[in-house]
Design a protein around this motif. Structure first.
Motif, PDB file in Angstrom:
ATOM      1  N   PHE A 102      27.752  41.050  36.120  1.00 37.56           N
ATOM      2  CA  PHE A 102      28.938  42.443  35.484  1.00 37.56           C
ATOM      3  C   PHE A 102      30.020  41.363  36.458  1.00 37.56           C
ATOM      4  CE2 PHE A 102      31.533  45.246  37.592  1.00 37.56           C
ATOM      5  CZ  PHE A 102      31.554  46.753  37.039  1.00 37.56           C
ATOM      6  N   PRO A 103      29.979  40.592  37.347  1.00 36.13           N
ATOM      7  CA  PRO A 103      31.263  40.213  37.784  1.00 36.13           C
ATOM      8  C   PRO A 103      31.595  38.721  36.579  1.00 36.13           C
ATOM      9  CG  PRO A 103      29.245  39.378  39.175  1.00 36.13           C
ATOM     10  CD  PRO A 103      28.911  40.923  38.958  1.00 36.13           C
ATOM     11  N   PHE A 104      30.757  38.162  35.669  1.00 31.95           N
ATOM     12  CA  PHE A 104      31.121  37.543  35.312  1.00 31.95           C
ATOM     13  C   PHE A 104      31.832  37.683  34.098  1.00 31.95           C
ATOM     14  CE2 PHE A 104      27.230  35.370  37.609  1.00 31.95           C
ATOM     15  CZ  PHE A 104      28.884  34.219  37.883  1.00 31.95           C
ATOM     16  N   ILE A 105      31.246  38.919  33.176  1.00 31.55           N
ATOM     17  CA  ILE A 105      31.628  39.480  32.024  1.00 31.55           C
ATOM     18  C   ILE A 105      33.328  40.205  32.074  1.00 31.55           C
ATOM     19  CG2 ILE A 105      31.485  41.589  30.576  1.00 31.55           C
ATOM     20  CD1 ILE A 105      28.306  41.389  30.617  1.00 31.55           C
ATOM     21  N   HIS A 106      33.486  41.108  33.270  1.00 33.13           N
ATOM     22  CA  HIS A 106      34.744  41.677  34.274  1.00 33.13           C
ATOM     23  C   HIS A 106      35.156  40.809  35.098  1.00 33.13           C
ATOM     24  CE1 HIS A 106      33.716  45.741  32.396  1.00 33.13           C
ATOM     25  NE2 HIS A 106      31.907  45.274  33.166  1.00 33.13           N
ATOM     26  N   TRP A 107      35.125  39.192  34.918  1.00 34.26           N
ATOM     27  CA  TRP A 107      36.375  38.686  34.775  1.00 34.26           C
ATOM     28  C   TRP A 107      37.401  38.704  35.583  1.00 34.26           C
ATOM     29  CZ3 TRP A 107      40.009  35.518  32.700  1.00 34.26           C
ATOM     30  CH2 TRP A 107      39.650  36.334  31.364  1.00 34.26           C
ATOM     31  N   TYR A 108      38.225  38.896  34.459  1.00 32.96           N
ATOM     32  CA  TYR A 108      39.247  39.183  34.714  1.00 32.96           C
ATOM     33  C   TYR A 108      39.833  40.209  35.571  1.00 32.96           C
ATOM     34  CZ  TYR A 108      38.158  42.989  31.677  1.00 32.96           C
ATOM     35  OH  TYR A 108      37.363  43.693  30.721  1.00 32.96           O
ATOM     36  N   GLU A 109      38.970  40.696  36.044  1.00 30.45           N
ATOM     37  CA  GLU A 109      39.051  42.469  37.234  1.00 30.45           C
ATOM     38  C   GLU A 109      38.985  41.634  38.643  1.00 30.45           C
ATOM     39  OE1 GLU A 109      37.835  46.527  36.385  1.00 30.45           O
ATOM     40  OE2 GLU A 109      36.967  45.263  34.178  1.00 30.45           O
ATOM     41  N   VAL A 110      37.896  40.784  38.874  1.00 25.20           N
ATOM     42  CA  VAL A 110      37.639  40.208  40.278  1.00 25.20           C
ATOM     43  C   VAL A 110      38.636  39.410  40.551  1.00 25.20           C
ATOM     44  CG1 VAL A 110      35.897  38.423  41.081  1.00 25.20           C
ATOM     45  CG2 VAL A 110      35.176  40.575  39.683  1.00 25.20           C
ATOM     46  N   LEU A 111      39.098  38.312  38.812  1.00 22.99           N
ATOM     47  CA  LEU A 111      40.532  37.419  39.595  1.00 22.99           C
ATOM     48  C   LEU A 111      41.692  38.220  39.729  1.00 22.99           C
ATOM     49  CD1 LEU A 111      39.992  34.404  36.148  1.00 22.99           C
ATOM     50  CD2 LEU A 111      39.494  34.620  39.123  1.00 22.99           C
ATOM     51  N   ALA A 112      41.993  39.094  38.669  1.00 26.06           N
ATOM     52  CA  ALA A 112      43.778  40.237  38.919  1.00 26.06           C
ATOM     53  C   ALA A 112      43.347  40.859  40.620  1.00 26.06           C
ATOM     54  CB  ALA A 112      43.034  41.452  38.162  1.00 26.06           C
ATOM     55  N   ILE A 113      42.137  40.742  41.343  1.00 23.85           N
ATOM     56  CA  ILE A 113      42.324  41.302  43.161  1.00 23.85           C
ATOM     57  C   ILE A 113      43.003  40.110  43.530  1.00 23.85           C
ATOM     58  CG2 ILE A 113      41.088  41.641  44.695  1.00 23.85           C
ATOM     59  CD1 ILE A 113      38.642  42.865  42.559  1.00 23.85           C
ATOM     60  N   PHE A 119      48.676  39.384  36.962  1.00 28.62           N
ATOM     61  CA  PHE A 119      49.039  39.141  35.964  1.00 28.62           C
ATOM     62  C   PHE A 119      48.394  39.856  35.057  1.00 28.62           C
ATOM     63  CE2 PHE A 119      48.423  34.601  37.009  1.00 28.62           C
ATOM     64  CZ  PHE A 119      47.292  34.879  35.024  1.00 28.62           C
ATOM     65  N   LEU A 120      46.565  39.338  35.493  1.00 31.39           N
ATOM     66  CA  LEU A 120      45.093  39.559  34.913  1.00 31.39           C
ATOM     67  C   LEU A 120      45.001  41.291  34.503  1.00 31.39           C
ATOM     68  CD1 LEU A 120      43.638  36.748  36.458  1.00 31.39           C
ATOM     69  CD2 LEU A 120      44.510  36.456  34.144  1.00 31.39           C
ATOM     70  N   ARG A 121      45.410  41.894  35.364  1.00 31.95           N
ATOM     71  CA  ARG A 121      45.771  43.598  35.524  1.00 31.95           C
ATOM     72  C   ARG A 121      45.728  44.244  33.948  1.00 31.95           C
ATOM     73  NH1 ARG A 121      47.340  44.853  41.141  1.00 31.95           N
ATOM     74  NH2 ARG A 121      46.751  43.441  42.237  1.00 31.95           N
ATOM     75  N   LEU A 122      46.789  43.413  33.384  1.00 34.08           N
ATOM     76  CA  LEU A 122      47.107  43.701  32.361  1.00 34.08           C
ATOM     77  C   LEU A 122      46.030  43.460  31.514  1.00 34.08           C
ATOM     78  CD1 LEU A 122      51.000  42.576  31.984  1.00 34.08           C
ATOM     79  CD2 LEU A 122      50.428  44.884  31.892  1.00 34.08           C
ATOM     80  N   ILE A 123      45.184  42.714  31.491  1.00 33.23           N
ATOM     81  CA  ILE A 123      44.180  42.661  29.821  1.00 33.23           C
ATOM     82  C   ILE A 123      43.553  43.981  30.327  1.00 33.23           C
ATOM     83  CG2 ILE A 123      41.577  41.153  30.416  1.00 33.23           C
ATOM     84  CD1 ILE A 123      43.345  39.049  30.845  1.00 33.23           C
ATOM     85  N   ARG A 124      42.747  44.355  32.261  1.00 36.84           N
ATOM     86  CA  ARG A 124      42.602  45.842  31.885  1.00 36.84           C
ATOM     87  C   ARG A 124      43.099  46.466  31.166  1.00 36.84           C
ATOM     88  NH1 ARG A 124      39.521  48.569  37.100  1.00 36.84           N
ATOM     89  NH2 ARG A 124      38.737  49.797  35.771  1.00 36.84           N
ATOM     90  N   ALA A 125      43.582  47.174  31.463  1.00 34.47           N
ATOM     91  CA  ALA A 125      45.612  47.817  30.537  1.00 34.47           C
ATOM     92  C   ALA A 125      44.945  47.629  28.930  1.00 34.47           C
ATOM     93  CB  ALA A 125      46.137  48.307  31.540  1.00 34.47           C
ATOM     94  N   GLY A 126      45.318  46.839  28.277  1.00 28.69           N
ATOM     95  CA  GLY A 126      45.031  46.522  27.346  1.00 28.69           C
ATOM     96  C   GLY A 126      43.758  46.422  26.543  1.00 28.69           C
TER      97      GLY A 126
END
Length: 339
Positions: A102-113, A119-126
């Motif tokens: 899970f954390p590897f697949i959602h790496w951008y969410e982990v880093l966005a913390i 700015f990586l939070r925009l990836i999830r919004a996108g």
């Protein structure tokens, strides 16, 4: 088989509402942080001094700025808790093959913390917006979505091209400088000998056998004529037959016909083994020829130079193909269509 998901259930509607909520608060949070960075900068001071409203900026710094910092801390805490809950749910329902995927697949969410990678939070919004777009909800207009996807492909192509070109240059440099490059090329040839033999057999069957079959009657007739002419051009036989009264000429003509027919039959017999079989199953003769050719020893300077030239030119051709900007071709195509 892909499981059909019903879009009229309460669970689905809650999931949809949660995605909308997350997209909204992510965008709102980033908007607030960008506005805060602007207002707290020297540019913000200059702007409000220029428009003669420094008291408003001072009010923001005194009353609102602390709240922005505090809400950002709350939001980070919320993101951590939300990520852990979703990870726990993914483990329970086995959304992934392994629990730690899970954390590897959602790496951008982990880093966005991290505050430095907000700015990586925009990836999830996108991703949420794109998922809505796939479901038919036009969250983003088609024109904007098309442009975003285009620039996404531009970035990904440029990154992948750089990686591939670097790898190819590394391979070429290794072949140029390494003392074992000949062994590498020999191993490459040895690895493909079986495929090379099969390809040669199929080419021979497809081209040579087809052409021999098409020209078979012409070849046999020509050989028959050659044999007949050879009999006619043998003066000893002609003189001997003409010594036989009356029947000598008839015997000479019969011998010529027999020789012609014999030449044609022999030619037919020689051609027949080469025209049998098909592309999927080449005949034994072509298989033997291709096997012998594939087993050629390339410990020969001319052959080594040929193989090296093929390898280097293949790498160079691949490099040129990778360096071609597909996004630029698409952009030019779109520009021509608009004219």
């Amino acid at each position: 088989m892909r499981q059909h998901i019903r879009h009229d259930t309460i669970g689905w509607k809650l999931f949809l509402a949660y995605d909308i909520f997350m997209m909204f608060i992510i965008v709102f949070n980033l908007f607030c942080l960008c506005a805060n960075a602007l207002l707290m900068s020297n540019f913000g001071n200059w702007l409000f001094e220029t428009i003669h409203l420094p008291q408003i900026l001072q009010y923001y710094k005194d009353a609102l700025h602390p709240w922005v910092i505090k809400t950002e801390s709350w939001f980070i805490t919320f993101l951590i808790a939300e990520l852990l809950i979703r990870w726990f749910i993914a483990i329970i329902y086995k959304h992934h093959t392994r629990w730690f995927f899970f954390p590897f697949i959602h790496w951008y969410e982990v880093l966005a913390i991290s505050p430095y990678l907000r700015f990586l939070r925009l990836i999830r919004a996108g991703i949420i917006a794109y998922r809505f777009h796939e479901m038919g909800y036009k969250v983003v207009p088609d024109s904007i979505m098309k442009r975003v996807l285009f620039y996404y492909r531009v970035v990904m192509e440029e990154l992948s091209d750089r990686v591939v070109i670097t790898v190819i240059d590394g391979v070429k440099q290794e072949l140029d400088t390494s003392s074992s490059h000949k062994k590498i090329i020999h191993d490459l040839v040895d690895h493909h000998r079986e495929i090379f033999a099969k390809a040669i057999a199929e080419v021979l069957q497809e081209s040579l056998a087809t052409e021999l079959n098409a020209q078979r009657h012409l070849i046999t007739n020509n050989v028959g004529q050659i044999v007949r002419q050879a009999i006619e051009d043998t003066p000893q036989l002609t003189q001997l037959l003409r010594m036989i009264p009356i029947a000598g000429g008839m015997i000479e003509n019969q011998i010529q016909n027999i020789g012609q027919q014999l030449g044609e039959n022999i030619t037919q017999g020689l051609i027949q083994p080469f025209i049998e079989g098909n592309v999927q199953h080449p005949n034994a003769t072509y298989q033997l020829i291709s096997t012998k050719l594939s087993q050629l020893n390339i410990e020969n300077q001319s052959l080594e130079e040929l193989v090296e030239s093929v390898v280097y030119e293949s790498l160079e051709s691949l490099k040129k193909q990778v360096a071609m900007k597909q996004w630029q071709l698409e952009l030019n195509k779109n520009d021509q269509a608009e004219i």
